[in-house]
Design a protein around this motif. Structure first.
Motif, PDB file in Angstrom:
ATOM      1  N   LEU A   9       0.756  -1.171   0.122  1.00 48.91           N
ATOM      2  CA  LEU A   9      -0.044  -0.053   0.112  1.00 48.91           C
ATOM      3  C   LEU A   9       0.698   1.125   0.149  1.00 48.91           C
ATOM      4  N   ASN A  10       2.027   1.145   0.742  1.00 50.34           N
ATOM      5  CA  ASN A  10       2.887   2.470   0.713  1.00 50.34           C
ATOM      6  C   ASN A  10       3.384   2.486  -0.423  1.00 50.34           C
ATOM      7  N   ALA A  11       3.835   1.529  -1.211  1.00 53.15           N
ATOM      8  CA  ALA A  11       4.476   1.575  -2.755  1.00 53.15           C
ATOM      9  C   ALA A  11       3.620   1.986  -3.747  1.00 53.15           C
ATOM     10  N   LEU A  12       2.113   1.912  -3.461  1.00 51.17           N
ATOM     11  CA  LEU A  12       1.271   2.426  -4.343  1.00 51.17           C
ATOM     12  C   LEU A  12       0.657   3.755  -4.010  1.00 51.17           C
ATOM     13  N   GLY A  13       1.393   4.308  -2.908  1.00 52.60           N
ATOM     14  CA  GLY A  13       0.745   5.679  -2.311  1.00 52.60           C
ATOM     15  C   GLY A  13      -0.660   5.612  -2.227  1.00 52.60           C
ATOM     16  N   ALA A  14      -1.168   4.644  -1.426  1.00 47.48           N
ATOM     17  CA  ALA A  14      -2.547   4.502  -1.258  1.00 47.48           C
ATOM     18  C   ALA A  14      -3.156   5.459  -0.115  1.00 47.48           C
ATOM     19  N   PRO A  15      -4.290   5.736  -0.332  1.00 50.70           N
ATOM     20  CA  PRO A  15      -4.856   6.432   1.001  1.00 50.70           C
ATOM     21  C   PRO A  15      -4.705   5.616   2.338  1.00 50.70           C
ATOM     22  N   ALA A  16      -4.461   6.144   3.328  1.00 49.45           N
ATOM     23  CA  ALA A  16      -4.328   5.603   4.707  1.00 49.45           C
ATOM     24  C   ALA A  16      -5.522   5.542   5.511  1.00 49.45           C
TER      25      ALA A  16
ATOM     26  N   SER B 287     -11.450   2.452  -7.342  1.00 45.60           N
ATOM     27  CA  SER B 287     -11.900   2.376  -9.125  1.00 45.60           C
ATOM     28  C   SER B 287     -11.044   3.302  -9.995  1.00 45.60           C
ATOM     29  N   LYS B 288     -10.032   4.223  -9.298  1.00 41.74           N
ATOM     30  CA  LYS B 288      -9.139   4.941 -10.172  1.00 41.74           C
ATOM     31  C   LYS B 288      -7.791   4.458 -10.140  1.00 41.74           C
ATOM     32  N   HIS B 289      -7.238   3.412  -9.444  1.00 41.64           N
ATOM     33  CA  HIS B 289      -5.796   2.968  -9.293  1.00 41.64           C
ATOM     34  C   HIS B 289      -5.852   1.550  -9.550  1.00 41.64           C
ATOM     35  N   ILE B 290      -5.220   1.187 -10.878  1.00 41.67           N
ATOM     36  CA  ILE B 290      -5.277  -0.223 -11.227  1.00 41.67           C
ATOM     37  C   ILE B 290      -4.565  -1.142 -10.538  1.00 41.67           C
ATOM     38  N   GLY B 291      -3.460  -0.654  -9.797  1.00 40.55           N
ATOM     39  CA  GLY B 291      -2.537  -1.223  -8.779  1.00 40.55           C
ATOM     40  C   GLY B 291      -3.161  -1.357  -7.764  1.00 40.55           C
TER      41      GLY B 291
END
Length: 545
Positions: free
Chosen positions: A347-354, A364-368
């Motif tokens: 999740l960190n590598a993807l810069g995902a919301p925490a 729906s906006k981030h394929i990874g």
């Protein structure tokens, strides 16, 4: 780069026991990084202070104990010191003199040099900053005391006091910020003149350590922590207290006592003096609770803290909550140790919301991110848990999350969303969990309380896993069923503080390899469950299966 404001403006911590000891210099952190150490000398042949005469050299015995003091000071601050016999090459000069005032046993003075920049604005760069400090011990009135610098004597404490000045500390009774009178004594700071006991100290006291941490961060000149670093270092006292950060990035150490620590904004760490295995970590009412089982760090309640720093390793708390929500929502159990680590890293590598709502919105906006979350639905554990149709799947999710069956409207809504292709099974789990926390109806608020209790218990369980035996114990179908059963006993009104004993007992039984299969959570769930996901996979992999 050093600016004019770095030199002229003393940075403050906001804590009285630290700020009362901060002087205006000599600002060693701003010497630059070309030479990450300070040189000291016992030579009086060159490099002496201007307008100061009558120096005599330290004796061989004094020099030996002074070297010990510098080694200790290096341990405390992280600053490296190197001795030189060339006085003109040193920044720190030690000598004996007849100090003019008859009641003064030691003296420290310092000077800084820099070419004033053309601009007088605070951001103007200073390119040639230099500093020198001079530490003197009296060799007339206090000759006998200062001749013996062995730890445990008056001379060694005086030397530590003067080295404190040399490193940027002031007397706590001088300047614009002072210690309260009742706190101004040597057991709190060696920079004080007042003794409440007959002890001569061989180590710095608690306020000194806190001030050194704020200036140098424990990792030396221009390190990660302290002035000039990327994180401020705020250290509490030995009593029970509340420590609050700011919008800046900070490390906060509660030291001894039971402390409440709030990092507020920024990326913040909480520091602990012992190794990880000496602490119990759990989560209650949205705060992490860290309890020292071995030392005197006490019981600290942490809010808005992104990582924990122990003597032997660090532990990230970023994404801990959302990973637990994914596991509880989809599998009805706490995350296993390796699964937690791997999902946090990915999740960190993807810069995902925490946060859970942000994660659901970003799906729906981030394929990874979508691929990572969908790995839950594609796992062997999912296939074993949910072999039925979509309706059966939704019923099982509701049982995992709310401990009840869905109402007819909810069942129809989520089933249609999945069967129409508008929503994946994994994202349905994420959305149902996020929606539960936002529902303000009477039932919704009960659901939210239950969800929060389950997430707290799940966090407490995973955070309690800190040995190889416990990691191995939480593996396999029987262990998964046991944890699922434990979470299934929670209600909206469960006393989560009292429930910690249940968490500990469950983990203990599991780590001993005697966990027994629990009763089925629902009629639609299979009796046998697949192995836990996340075991043995490394960071950056697209999915965990």
């Amino acid at each position: 780069m050093t600016t004019l404001s770095d030199i002229k403006d003393t940075n403050l911590s906001g804590f009285n026991h630290i700020d009362a000891l901060l002087s205006e210099g000599p600002d060693w952190n701003f010497l630059g990084v070309t030479r990450p150490y300070l040189s000291y000398t016992f030579s009086i042949a060159s490099g002496n202070e201007e307008d100061q005469g009558g120096q005599s050299a330290f004796s061989p015995s004094q020099q030996a104990w002074a070297r010990k003091a510098f080694a200790y000071l290096s341990d405390v601050t992280g600053v490296q010191f190197q001795e030189t016999t060339i006085g003109s090459s040193a920044q720190i000069h030690l000598a004996q003199i007849n100090i003019e005032k008859e009641n003064v046993t030691g003296l420290s003075s310092w000077y800084t040099y820099y070419t004033p920049p053309r601009s007088t604005w605070g951001s103007a760069l200073v390119s040639d900053y230099r500093a020198n400090a001079y530490v003197y011990l009296d060799n007339v009135e206090f000759r006998a005391e200062n001749a013996d610098l062995a730890p445990g004597g008056a001379g060694y404490q005086v030397l530590l006091h003067e080295l404190g000045h040399m490193m940027g500390l002031k007397h706590p009774f001088e300047g614009g910020i002072e210690l309260p009178y009742e706190d101004d004594y040597t057991a709190n700071t060696l920079m004080s003149y007042d003794h409440l006991d007959e002890v001569y100290y061989s180590t710095y006291s608690q306020y000194d350590i806190a001030a050194f941490n704020f200036i140098y961060g424990g990792d030396g000149l221009r390190g990660k922590y302290g002035m000039g670093g990327s994180m401020e270092y705020l250290t509490g006292t030995e009593g029970d207290e509340r420590l609050s950060g700011t919008a800046r990035n900070e490390r906060l150490d509660g030291v001894a006592g039971d402390d409440s620590i709030d990092g507020l904004a920024g990326i913040d760490e909480a520091g602990f003096g012992g190794v990880r295995a000496h602490y119990d970590i759990t989560k209650i009412d949205g705060s992490y609770v860290v309890t020292d089982r071995v030392g005197d760090d006490g019981r600290d309640v942490l809010t808005n803290i992104e990582s924990l720093v122990f003597a032997d390793r660090s532990m990230s708390l970023v994404y801990e909550s959302v990973v637990q929500a994914l596991y509880v929502g989809y599998f009805g159990r706490a995350a296993d140790y390796n699964g937690m680590q791997s999902f946090q890293q990915q999740l960190n590598a993807l810069g995902a919301p925490a946060d859970l709502r942000g994660l659901a919105d970003a799906y729906s906006k981030h394929i990874g991110l979508r691929g990572l979350i969908d790995s839950f639905a594609s796992s062997a554990e999912s296939a074993a848990l949910y072999p039925g149709n979509t309706g059966t799947f939704i019923k099982a999710l509701y049982q995992n999350v709310f401990g009840r069956a869905p109402d007819a409207g909810g069942l129809a809504f989520w089933s249609n969303a999945i069967d129409s292709g508008g929503l994946s099974r994994a994202n349905a789990s994420l959305s149902i969990m996020a929606g539960a926390l936002d529902n303000k109806t009477t039932q919704g608020m009960l659901d939210a309380k239950l969800v929060n209790n389950k997430l707290s218990a799940a966090s407490g369980f995973t955070l309690m896993i800190d040995t190889a035996q416990e990691i191995a114990g939480y593996s396999g179908a029987t262990a998964a069923a046991s944890v699922r059963s434990m979470l299934g006993t929670l209600t909206p009104s469960t006393d989560m503080l009292a429930f910690q004993s249940t968490i500990g007992a469950t983990l203990k039984v599991m780590s001993l390899g005697i966990a027994k299969p629990a009763a089925g959570v629902g009629d639609d769930l299979p009796i046998a469950h697949a192995e836990l996901i996340g075991i043995g996979y490394q960071p950056w992999e697209a999915t965990l299966v």
